[in-house]
Design a protein around this motif. Sequence first.
Motif, PDB file in Angstrom:
ATOM      1  N   LEU A  94       0.841  -1.205   0.000  1.00 47.91           N
ATOM      2  CA  LEU A  94       0.000   0.000   0.000  1.00 47.91           C
ATOM      3  C   LEU A  94       0.875   1.254   0.000  1.00 47.91           C
ATOM      4  O   LEU A  94       0.554   2.242  -0.687  1.00 47.91           O
ATOM      5  N   ASP A  95       1.955   1.225   0.758  1.00 45.47           N
ATOM      6  CA  ASP A  95       2.876   2.366   0.775  1.00 45.47           C
ATOM      7  C   ASP A  95       3.475   2.591  -0.612  1.00 45.47           C
ATOM      8  O   ASP A  95       3.590   3.740  -1.073  1.00 45.47           O
ATOM      9  N   GLU A  96       3.857   1.517  -1.271  1.00 47.22           N
ATOM     10  CA  GLU A  96       4.442   1.637  -2.603  1.00 47.22           C
ATOM     11  C   GLU A  96       3.409   2.134  -3.610  1.00 47.22           C
ATOM     12  O   GLU A  96       3.743   2.892  -4.530  1.00 47.22           O
ATOM     13  N   LEU A  97       2.154   1.725  -3.444  1.00 52.54           N
ATOM     14  CA  LEU A  97       1.095   2.224  -4.315  1.00 52.54           C
ATOM     15  C   LEU A  97       0.912   3.728  -4.111  1.00 52.54           C
ATOM     16  O   LEU A  97       0.750   4.485  -5.080  1.00 52.54           O
ATOM     17  N   GLU A  98       0.943   4.157  -2.851  1.00 56.75           N
ATOM     18  CA  GLU A  98       0.789   5.586  -2.559  1.00 56.75           C
ATOM     19  C   GLU A  98       1.915   6.397  -3.204  1.00 56.75           C
ATOM     20  O   GLU A  98       1.676   7.482  -3.756  1.00 56.75           O
ATOM     21  N   GLN A  99       3.117   5.851  -3.172  1.00 59.64           N
ATOM     22  CA  GLN A  99       4.249   6.540  -3.804  1.00 59.64           C
ATOM     23  C   GLN A  99       4.058   6.619  -5.314  1.00 59.64           C
ATOM     24  O   GLN A  99       4.360   7.641  -5.939  1.00 59.64           O
ATOM     25  N   ALA A 100       3.563   5.539  -5.904  1.00 61.23           N
ATOM     26  CA  ALA A 100       3.337   5.531  -7.346  1.00 61.23           C
ATOM     27  C   ALA A 100       2.269   6.544  -7.730  1.00 61.23           C
ATOM     28  O   ALA A 100       2.373   7.232  -8.759  1.00 61.23           O
ATOM     29  N   ILE A 101       1.228   6.648  -6.918  1.00 60.82           N
ATOM     30  CA  ILE A 101       0.169   7.622  -7.184  1.00 60.82           C
ATOM     31  C   ILE A 101       0.736   9.043  -7.099  1.00 60.82           C
ATOM     32  O   ILE A 101       0.411   9.910  -7.929  1.00 60.82           O
ATOM     33  N   SER A 102       1.614   9.275  -6.126  1.00 51.37           N
ATOM     34  CA  SER A 102       2.241  10.595  -5.987  1.00 51.37           C
ATOM     35  C   SER A 102       3.069  10.938  -7.222  1.00 51.37           C
ATOM     36  O   SER A 102       3.169  12.102  -7.617  1.00 51.37           O
ATOM     37  N   GLY A 103       3.667   9.904  -7.825  1.00 49.08           N
ATOM     38  CA  GLY A 103       4.483  10.130  -9.015  1.00 49.08           C
ATOM     39  C   GLY A 103       3.681  10.251 -10.291  1.00 49.08           C
ATOM     40  O   GLY A 103       4.243  10.564 -11.348  1.00 49.08           O
ATOM     41  N   ALA A 104       2.363   9.978 -10.202  1.00 53.02           N
ATOM     42  CA  ALA A 104       1.458  10.125 -11.362  1.00 53.02           C
ATOM     43  C   ALA A 104       1.930   9.328 -12.584  1.00 53.02           C
ATOM     44  O   ALA A 104       1.777   9.774 -13.724  1.00 53.02           O
ATOM     45  N   ASP A 105       2.492   8.156 -12.329  1.00 50.66           N
ATOM     46  CA  ASP A 105       2.947   7.286 -13.412  1.00 50.66           C
ATOM     47  C   ASP A 105       1.927   6.155 -13.575  1.00 50.66           C
ATOM     48  O   ASP A 105       1.882   5.240 -12.743  1.00 50.66           O
ATOM     49  N   PRO A 106       1.099   6.184 -14.628  1.00 49.90           N
ATOM     50  CA  PRO A 106       0.040   5.179 -14.788  1.00 49.90           C
ATOM     51  C   PRO A 106       0.557   3.743 -14.771  1.00 49.90           C
ATOM     52  O   PRO A 106      -0.065   2.867 -14.173  1.00 49.90           O
ATOM     53  N   ALA A 107       1.696   3.508 -15.423  1.00 54.32           N
ATOM     54  CA  ALA A 107       2.239   2.142 -15.464  1.00 54.32           C
ATOM     55  C   ALA A 107       2.652   1.686 -14.063  1.00 54.32           C
ATOM     56  O   ALA A 107       2.389   0.545 -13.669  1.00 54.32           O
ATOM     57  N   ALA A 108       3.293   2.580 -13.317  1.00 52.97           N
ATOM     58  CA  ALA A 108       3.724   2.239 -11.955  1.00 52.97           C
ATOM     59  C   ALA A 108       2.521   2.036 -11.045  1.00 52.97           C
ATOM     60  O   ALA A 108       2.518   1.135 -10.194  1.00 52.97           O
ATOM     61  N   ILE A 109       1.502   2.854 -11.215  1.00 50.61           N
ATOM     62  CA  ILE A 109       0.286   2.717 -10.405  1.00 50.61           C
ATOM     63  C   ILE A 109      -0.361   1.358 -10.649  1.00 50.61           C
ATOM     64  O   ILE A 109      -0.739   0.649  -9.712  1.00 50.61           O
ATOM     65  N   SER A 110      -0.469   0.983 -11.924  1.00 52.05           N
ATOM     66  CA  SER A 110      -1.070  -0.308 -12.262  1.00 52.05           C
ATOM     67  C   SER A 110      -0.248  -1.451 -11.680  1.00 52.05           C
ATOM     68  O   SER A 110      -0.801  -2.417 -11.126  1.00 52.05           O
TER      69      SER A 110
END
Length: 257
Positions: free
Chosen positions: A169-185
Amino acid sequence: MQRLQALVAQLRDPEHGCPWDRAQTPASLAPYALEEACEVADAIAAGDRAGLREELGDLLLQVLLQAQLAQEQGDFDLDAVMDGLADKLVRRHPHVFETPGATPPAGQWDAIKAAEQAAAGTLRSSALDGVPNGLPALVRAARIQRRAAKVGFDWRELAPVLAQVRAELDELEQAISGADPAAISDELGDVLFSVANLSRHVQTDPEQALRAATHKFERRFRQVEALSPAPLSALDEAELEHLWQQAKQLLRSQGDC
């Protein structure tokens, strides 16, 4: 069964059969088998016995159609399917058919399967071989995790499993902060996979748990719609939350958990 076989053969008749049935191939029918299996599960979950009888018939039709197509291609027929299944049931249950009442030794099922694969020259090279790609993603994740756990690739306690969910969940939150769709997925997939693993450790079927949660949301949402004095799109967030809490309380007063 003979009547059904004859009817399916008639549906596939090149001259007088049904155009839709004649056009089908094993690949085109595969999605229907999955759909019918899901409808069987729905009928069971709903306690709909009449519906279950009908849905089992629809699922059986998919077996009959696939066997008919295989027979037309000269591969095998329904008799071969049923004989193979009967032989497998006997072979994999020696504690029932050879020594009735005996307690099966631990690992017997897997040992028999491995012997069958060795005899057929299809011995698996990985513990994960044989998990169908066509399974629903959540079901397949749980199946893969069980396979890995069987050979010892697993946490022994619950605490690190919970920690892994939090870490994902922490890593997902970081990906969302980075606004990278591939990383979020990618990270969202890791969250879902870790939650599926958690469900196994707490001995809960993730598919059934998610199905129940979805039904619960559906009941509450329909109640919100019924309580709302205006279209939901016209309400603000606070009004929607108030209706949601009302719906939950009302359903609980009616015995809905």
